[in-house]
Design an enzyme around this catalytic site. Structure first.
Site, PDB file in Angstrom:
ATOM      1  N   THR A 217       0.809  -1.218   0.000  1.00  0.00           N
ATOM      2  CA  THR A 217       0.000   0.000   0.000  1.00  0.00           C
ATOM      3  C   THR A 217       0.847   1.275   0.000  1.00  0.00           C
ATOM      4  O   THR A 217       0.316   2.359  -0.214  1.00  0.00           O
ATOM      5  CB  THR A 217      -0.927   0.033   1.219  1.00  0.00           C
ATOM      6  OG1 THR A 217      -0.132  -0.052   2.418  1.00  0.00           O
ATOM      7  CG2 THR A 217      -1.909  -1.136   1.195  1.00  0.00           C
ATOM      8  N   GLY A 233       0.796  -5.730   5.938  1.00  0.00           N
ATOM      9  CA  GLY A 233       0.237  -7.025   6.304  1.00  0.00           C
ATOM     10  C   GLY A 233       0.584  -7.485   7.702  1.00  0.00           C
ATOM     11  O   GLY A 233       0.622  -8.687   7.977  1.00  0.00           O
ATOM     12  N   ASP A 339      -0.414  -3.093  19.830  1.00  0.00           N
ATOM     13  CA  ASP A 339      -0.514  -2.623  18.445  1.00  0.00           C
ATOM     14  C   ASP A 339      -0.021  -1.192  18.308  1.00  0.00           C
ATOM     15  O   ASP A 339      -0.564  -0.404  17.527  1.00  0.00           O
ATOM     16  CB  ASP A 339      -1.953  -2.750  17.920  1.00  0.00           C
ATOM     17  CG  ASP A 339      -2.011  -2.737  16.395  1.00  0.00           C
ATOM     18  OD1 ASP A 339      -1.053  -3.179  15.765  1.00  0.00           O
ATOM     19  OD2 ASP A 339      -3.019  -2.276  15.840  1.00  0.00           O
ATOM     20  N   ASP A 341       2.406   0.037  16.733  1.00  0.00           N
ATOM     21  CA  ASP A 341       3.412   0.020  15.684  1.00  0.00           C
ATOM     22  C   ASP A 341       3.789   1.426  15.241  1.00  0.00           C
ATOM     23  O   ASP A 341       2.968   2.336  15.250  1.00  0.00           O
ATOM     24  CB  ASP A 341       2.971  -0.812  14.481  1.00  0.00           C
ATOM     25  CG  ASP A 341       1.550  -0.534  14.037  1.00  0.00           C
ATOM     26  OD1 ASP A 341       0.736  -0.087  14.857  1.00  0.00           O
ATOM     27  OD2 ASP A 341       1.249  -0.792  12.863  1.00  0.00           O
TER      28      ASP A 341
END
Length: 569
Positions: A217, A233, A339, A341
């Site tokens: 993306t 992903g 999460d 990130d």
């Protein structure tokens, strides 16, 4: 507030644009569960690209050389790289549109792409030609060449995706240009090279396996005859990578994996450990470094099977750009189970450290801190003040559930910030989403299947808002902070005209005084403005452009338009 219908000369065109762009918002996403449920799995018997019938060759000179890219920061008229220059500052030196004249900013073109979905592209502009990518709609996505003044389509290359799996919308964040070609990535994991004048395909190469959960993306970047990409992903049990490809042939030159067999991973958990690179890296040509951020380890929210710090996830990473060998790293969140990130673009600038000006790299984290590290060593110089609310941020998820802020989307999501060398401030989009994190006991790695390891969802009636914040990079202090009614996702632009631009999910495109934060102008485009704006010049006139197409993750109203603005007088 102005809207499209306030301008009679374009009322007919823009009314149609607004009607086609507007889709009623369905409310806030209920955490990742909704994204998973709406994830796209598309299959097609034929894949590849086709130039639209009737497309004409571009007449302008659009061959972008390495010299042009290396000097992009000094180039006033064009927008040649995703971050405008290799430093990812998204700073324009143009001053025609400024804090005094912005009140006269009006739309001159609404270019409708025909691809109505979550729209996140950063257009490029080369000598009056705009190159923009679209999201995937009905298995098709496109690279389009446009007249950067009128919005007229010059050619369109349409790609048909094969099998793909995505977590966060069928998005594409843009292209890169070099050596007479335009390069972009497809959701089914192909890198495609297209002739910049004609739109004819030069070559394409599969870069990863969509069956395993990889998708593409990001906007790639071009450097020294290499096209550099990363992988998306992170919600699948796969390992992230950054890779370089020969711009002429498509041959892979090197590949660096963000997880490896070392003591920071228990057993062989590194093989399915995540660490994706979602956004375009910065390049430091003087040091020969490629600098980027990496995503969460997998499974996202359960670390019981991957004990250790889980290097090099949730990190700012520098590689030697010619070889792909590790130079240094700074890990923002060791052993992430929330999460958190690092997904926003790394930005390069100089900052004060112990009384001396030093080269630095910064990244706006989901933790709501802006991390600034030394560009030579990777050592942390400072973390900023928190630009969003923080509550139970590092609490362990429980069976009953724990409410946390700013939430799994941020802080700052993928949205690229902007940095001004005039104000020495970085301008960051943020979001507060109160979420409940709930534990799960087992997270087996099943090839090709999504694996979160736990759940999180928005708290019903809980805090859901956004911020646009200016932070002094020399101190880490917040200079000004605009609170906005919805979580912010898209990107920022700052200019030498003392303006900071950004968009909102409700369709409002805004301009703020870059020094004070005062809102000076806004215009409603009917669909969520959830993409980064750009500034450029054609024939001595400055333009601002931005995509308005909404956002999948936050259910902001969809559209398909690229809006082009300039001064009415």
């Amino acid at each position: 507030m102005k809207s499209l219908l306030d301008f009679p000369k374009i009322a007919r065109t823009v009314a149609l644009s607004a009607a086609l762009m507007s889709v009623a918002a369905a409310g806030h996403v209920l955490g990742f569960a909704a994204a998973q449920a709406a994830g796209v799995q598309a299959s097609g018997s034929e894949t590849g690209g086709l130039v639209s019938k009737g497309a004409s060759a571009v007449e302008q000179e659009v061959n972008v050389t390495q010299s042009m890219l290396s000097n992009a920061a000094k180039e006033k008229g064009n927008w040649l790289l995703s971050g405008r220059a290799y430093d990812n500052q998204r700073y324009s030196p143009l001053t025609q549109i400024n804090a005094r004249t912005v009140k006269h900013l009006v739309p001159v073109a609404i270019a409708q792409t025909g691809y109505t979905a979550s729209f996140e592209t950063t257009p490029l502009v080369v000598n009056g030609v705009m190159y923009a990518t679209t999201p995937m709609v009905n298995k098709k996505q496109a690279l389009i060449a446009l007249n950067a003044v009128t919005g007229q389509t010059l050619w369109k290359y349409e790609y048909t995706d094969g099998f793909n799996q995505i977590c966060c919308g069928p998005v594409n964040r843009g292209a890169t240009v070099g050596n007479g070609k335009v390069f972009f990535l497809t959701i089914d994991d192909h890198l495609v090279a297209v002739d910049a004048k004609t739109g004819q395909e030069a070559w394409k190469d599969e870069v990863a396996n969509p069956q395993a959960g990889y998708s593409e993306t990001m906007a790639p970047t071009f450097y020294d005859n290499m096209v550099i990409i990363g992988s998306a992903g992170g919600e699948w049990p796969i390992a992230g990578f950054v890779a370089a490809y020969d711009a002429n042939s498509g041959k892979e030159l090197w590949r660096w994996h963000s997880t490896s067999d070392h003591a920071s991973w228990s057993g062989d958990s590194w093989k399915t450990g995540g660490g994706m690179t979602w956004t375009t890296p910065a390049v430091d040509p003087e040091r020969g470094l490629l600098i980027f951020a990496t995503g969460n380890p997998n499974p996202d929210l359960n670390g019981s099977g991957r004990l250790g710090d889980n290097l090099y996830t949730d990190s700012i990473v520098a590689l030697h750009i010619k070889t792909g060998k590790l130079a240094w790293y700074y890990q923002e969140v060791p052993h992430d189970v929330w999460d958190y990130d690092a997904v926003s673009n790394v930005v390069l600038f100089d900052t004060m450290d112990n009384g001396k000006m030093v080269p630095a790299a910064g990244e706006a984290g989901k933790t709501a801190w802006f991390y600034i590290v030394n560009r030579d060593t990777g050592k942390l110089i400072r973390k900023s003040e928190a630009f969003d609310q923080q509550k139970n941020m590092f609490s362990q998820p429980t069976d009953k559930g724990v409410d946390m802020l700013p939430g799994a989307n941020g802080g700052s999501e993928w949205s690229p910030p902007a940095y001004s060398p005039l104000t020495h401030m970085v301008y960051i989009l943020g979001m507060n989403q109160l979420m409940t994190f709930t534990n799960e006991k087992d997270s087996p790695a099943i090839p090709g299947q999504i694996r979160l390891g736990s759940t999180f969802k928005n708290v019903k009636g809980g805090l859901q808002d956004g911020t646009f914040t200016a932070i002094d990079v020399n101190s880490g202090k917040i200079v000004w902070d605009q609170h906005l009614p919805q979580p912010m996702m898209g990107g920022a632009l700052v200019t030498a005209g003392n303006l900071a631009f950004t968009g909102e999910g409700n369709g409002s495109f805004d301009a703020f005084d870059a020094k004070t934060g005062e809102k000076l102008w806004n215009f409603n485009l009917g669909a969520g403005v959830n993409a980064p704006p750009i500034a450029y010049e054609v024939n001595g006139k400055e333009y601002i452009a931005v995509a308005a197409g909404g956002n999948f993750q936050l259910n902001y109203p969809y559209g398909d338009a690229i809006a082009i603005f300039t001064l009415s007088k």
